[in-house]
Design a protein around this motif. Structure first.
Motif: not given
Length: 114
Positions: A6, A8-12, A14-15, A62
């Motif tokens: 997904n 949207e997984d790339w949003s992690h 930054k963490k 990915y």
């Protein structure tokens, strides 16, 4: 969760960078140097085709997506990508074959010890 791959997984990411900044920065610098370094002898198109082959063998969806897109942008053809897929497939199958030889060897040794 609808699918393991997904965007949207790339949003992690930054963490990950926040929790391990030194390692993460080192990884990004290494990745940049290996794929887009100024002193690389291998042209970008071929580096991306190599990256696709490795991504296929490591099975990173990915990486497959990113490097397929980058290969297209670097001038690779669909035929070259298809050939890369088949080379990676042959090598991955070869790995199964040669590891199978190890299984037969260990089987033989176990039989000798009985």
């Amino acid at each position: 969760m609808s699918h393991y791959h997904n965007p949207e997984d790339w949003s992690h990411i930054k963490k990950l960078g926040a929790h391990s900044p030194e390692s993460f920065a080192s990884f990004l610098a290494f990745d940049e140097a290996a794929l887009r370094g100024k002193d690389n002898a291998i042209p970008p198109k071929y580096r991306e085709l190599i990256a696709i082959a490795v991504a296929l063998t490591t099975q990173c969806p990915y990486c497959i997506e990113a490097h397929s897109k980058a290969a297209q942008q670097a001038g690779a053809t669909e035929k070259e990508v298809a050939e890369t897929v088949m080379i990676a497939t042959a090598l991955r199958a070869g790995g199964g074959l040669t590891h199978g030889l190890q299984a037969l060897k260990f089987f033989e040794k176990a039989a000798e010890n009985d």
